[in-house]
Design an enzyme around this catalytic site. Sequence first.
Site, PDB file in Angstrom:
ATOM      1  N   ARG A   1       0.836  -1.200   0.000  1.00 34.65           N
ATOM      2  CA  ARG A   1       0.000   0.000   0.000  1.00 34.65           C
ATOM      3  C   ARG A   1       0.869   1.248   0.000  1.00 34.65           C
ATOM      4  O   ARG A   1       1.775   1.388   0.815  1.00 34.65           O
ATOM      5  CB  ARG A   1      -0.916   0.018   1.232  1.00 34.65           C
ATOM      6  CG  ARG A   1      -1.666   1.325   1.499  1.00 34.65           C
ATOM      7  CD  ARG A   1      -2.904   1.447   0.648  1.00 34.65           C
ATOM      8  NE  ARG A   1      -3.519   2.756   0.716  1.00 34.65           N
ATOM      9  CZ  ARG A   1      -4.605   3.056   1.428  1.00 34.65           C
ATOM     10  NH1 ARG A   1      -5.182   2.144   2.162  1.00 34.65           N
ATOM     11  NH2 ARG A   1      -5.102   4.272   1.389  1.00 34.65           N
TER      12      ARG A   1
ATOM     13  N   ARG B   1      -5.163   1.422  -5.008  1.00 38.72           N
ATOM     14  CA  ARG B   1      -4.345   0.860  -3.932  1.00 38.72           C
ATOM     15  C   ARG B   1      -4.341  -0.657  -4.016  1.00 38.72           C
ATOM     16  O   ARG B   1      -5.324  -1.248  -4.451  1.00 38.72           O
ATOM     17  CB  ARG B   1      -4.839   1.308  -2.569  1.00 38.72           C
ATOM     18  CG  ARG B   1      -6.250   0.840  -2.289  1.00 38.72           C
ATOM     19  CD  ARG B   1      -6.981   1.705  -1.345  1.00 38.72           C
ATOM     20  NE  ARG B   1      -7.390   2.927  -1.978  1.00 38.72           N
ATOM     21  CZ  ARG B   1      -8.363   3.702  -1.554  1.00 38.72           C
ATOM     22  NH1 ARG B   1      -9.000   3.376  -0.476  1.00 38.72           N
ATOM     23  NH2 ARG B   1      -8.673   4.799  -2.182  1.00 38.72           N
TER      24      ARG B   1
ATOM     25  N   ASP C   1      -6.683  -1.792   1.109  1.00 38.39           N
ATOM     26  CA  ASP C   1      -7.178  -0.805   2.070  1.00 38.39           C
ATOM     27  C   ASP C   1      -7.914  -1.597   3.140  1.00 38.39           C
ATOM     28  O   ASP C   1      -8.740  -2.466   2.809  1.00 38.39           O
ATOM     29  CB  ASP C   1      -8.117   0.178   1.374  1.00 38.39           C
ATOM     30  CG  ASP C   1      -8.609   1.279   2.287  1.00 38.39           C
ATOM     31  OD1 ASP C   1      -7.825   1.748   3.130  1.00 38.39           O
ATOM     32  OD2 ASP C   1      -9.775   1.682   2.157  1.00 38.39           O
TER      33      ASP C   1
ATOM     34  N   ASP D   1     -10.109  -0.908   6.632  1.00 37.21           N
ATOM     35  CA  ASP D   1     -10.756   0.082   7.495  1.00 37.21           C
ATOM     36  C   ASP D   1     -11.506  -0.605   8.623  1.00 37.21           C
ATOM     37  O   ASP D   1     -12.189  -1.613   8.403  1.00 37.21           O
ATOM     38  CB  ASP D   1     -11.774   0.922   6.709  1.00 37.21           C
ATOM     39  CG  ASP D   1     -11.138   1.859   5.706  1.00 37.21           C
ATOM     40  OD1 ASP D   1     -10.053   2.390   5.995  1.00 37.21           O
ATOM     41  OD2 ASP D   1     -11.732   2.060   4.634  1.00 37.21           O
TER      42      ASP D   1
END
Length: 164
Positions: free
Chosen positions: A84, A93, A96, A98
Site C-alpha cells: 500500500r 491501492r 485498504d 478500514d
Amino acid sequence: MGDALLGLGSNLGERLVTLQAAVTSLAEHGVRATASSRVWETTPLGGPDDQPAFLNAVIRVDPGGLDPDAVLAAANAVEAALGRVREVRWGSRTIDIDILLWGELVRGDARLTIPHPRMHERAFVVLPLLDLEADPRLPDGTRLLDLPTPRGSAQPFAPPLALP
C-alpha cells in the site's frame, strides 16, 4: 469490547489474492477473521476517474484482546507489507483495511473514528456488510437499512474469503 467489522478493498494487482493475503496476515498479527462476506466488485467512488474496479469484502474479526489502536496498527502493517502506497486520496491501492464497527464503541479522534464516518454512504461497504448481518445497526441504534441508499454500484464477484 466484542467483535469488530473490517472493510477490505483492492483495485491493483491480483485483487482477490491480495484480499485473501490480508485476511491471513491480519491473523498473523492477532486479528483473526471469524466470518467473511462475499467478495464484491465495485466502482470507485471519489479520487481519479481512471481507476480500475475494486474488489471489496467485509470481515468480522475477533480482535483477541487487542484494542482498536492495536488493530489499526496491525491493519497498517498489513497494508504496508502488501504494498500500500498513500499518494492520492481515494486513489488506486493494492489494499485498504478500514475499521468499520467495533461492537457498541463510538470513538472520534484524530487517529480513528468508529463507526467509520462514511460507511453507510458506500455500496462497497453496505452490500458486503449485509452478507454478514441482515439488519445492521450503528451504535446509536440507527438501522443501516433506514439510511439513504448508498452510492456506487456493486455486484457479487466471488464467494467469501477463506478464514485462517
